[in-house]
Design an enzyme around this catalytic site. Structure first.
Site, PDB file in Angstrom:
ATOM      1  N   MET A  30      47.682  43.843  41.771  1.00 48.94           N
ATOM      2  CA  MET A  30      47.754  43.523  40.285  1.00 48.94           C
ATOM      3  C   MET A  30      47.622  41.796  39.537  1.00 48.94           C
ATOM      4  SD  MET A  30      48.792  47.364  39.310  1.00 48.94           S
ATOM      5  CE  MET A  30      48.569  46.677  37.795  1.00 48.94           C
ATOM      6  N   GLU A  31      47.843  41.214  39.921  1.00 47.72           N
ATOM      7  CA  GLU A  31      47.829  39.707  39.507  1.00 47.72           C
ATOM      8  C   GLU A  31      47.913  38.948  39.559  1.00 47.72           C
ATOM      9  OE1 GLU A  31      51.011  42.679  38.896  1.00 47.72           O
ATOM     10  OE2 GLU A  31      51.031  41.737  40.601  1.00 47.72           O
ATOM     11  N   ASP A  45      51.773  50.247  51.503  1.00 43.57           N
ATOM     12  CA  ASP A  45      50.475  51.401  51.219  1.00 43.57           C
ATOM     13  C   ASP A  45      49.362  51.090  51.942  1.00 43.57           C
ATOM     14  OD1 ASP A  45      52.352  53.125  48.885  1.00 43.57           O
ATOM     15  OD2 ASP A  45      52.568  50.765  48.429  1.00 43.57           O
TER      16      ASP A  45
END
Length: 236
Positions: free
Chosen positions: A181-182, A205
């Site tokens: 996300m970054e 994951d």
């Protein structure tokens, strides 16, 4: 000197900073890997530490979650505190079948669905890319440490819980390794500030197989990845 989000003095941060998302991971890295770490920021619970490794100064500070948060902290570090290198050390969900839990990814590009990328240069789809020197140093450090590393593009998403099977399938078909996300925001800030950035991610994951690491496994492999990041951050 203080900024709206960092309360530190000039010289408190080293030129090279590791940046996990989680403040507790910043504390873990500092206490486990740095010599004589000292707390240099705790505004809003975003912990930052500076210490040394082999006599060389190095810092670590959390970024929080998402593109807006890392954009704020990276901009202030580059612009006001003399930081020249930031290496994001994070976790990711694997998208490619060949990836295994515990694999390390060096993000050679960061696709994104974030509107922040479109707003930075209107009418232009930016290519979010890392510093080649940092990427090369990380690849060499991983080989030396015998850490399994994949190099390739990742996807920086603004959404954590939204399910978009068609989007995921298209990204996978175009060789995207994993999602986080970054990174796209960090790479964009580094380009704007004429500084260096890199993202290293541990696969915790697997989106396709539904596999997930335990908290203990996450902690152990995170430190392994951080040693590679440190070698890259302190490289010439």
């Amino acid at each position: 000197m203080s900024t709206p989000h960092i309360d530190a003095d000039p010289g408190d941060f080293a030129p090279a900073v590791l940046m996990p998302g989680d403040p507790r991971r910043a504390q873990l890295i500092a206490e486990a890997l740095f010599d004589e770490p000292r707390l240099v920021n705790d505004v809003r619970g975003i912990l930052g530490y500076t210490g040394t490794i082999g006599g060389q100064p190095i810092s670590v500070m959390a970024s929080g979650m998402g593109c807006p948060s890392i954009t704020i902290y990276a901009t202030e570090l580059y612009r006001f505190f003399g930081v020249r290198r930031i290496i994001r050390v994070g976790t990711a969900g694997a998208m490619q079948e060949a990836l295994q839990l515990g694999d390390v990814i060096a993000a050679s590009a960061a696709h994104t669905d974030s509107a922040m990328a479109q707003a930075r240069i209107p009418g232009v789809s930016m290519s979010h890319a890392p510093s080649f020197n940092l990427l090369l140093a990380a690849v060499e450090a991983a080989a030396t440490a015998e850490v399994k590393m994949q190099v390739g593009p990742i996807f920086s998403s603004d959404h954590f819980y939204v399910s978009r099977p068609e989007t995921a399938a298209a990204l996978i078909a175009h060789g995207t390794l994993a999602v986080e996300m970054e990174s796209a925001a960090l790479y964009a800030v580094a380009a704007a500030e004429r500084a260096e950035a890199l993202t290293l991610l541990t696969v915790t994951d697997h989106l396709g197989r539904g596999e997930r690491m335990t908290p203990k496994q996450r902690e152990d492999c995170f430190l392994d990845m951080s040693t590679v990041a440190i070698a890259a951050a302190l490289s010439r």
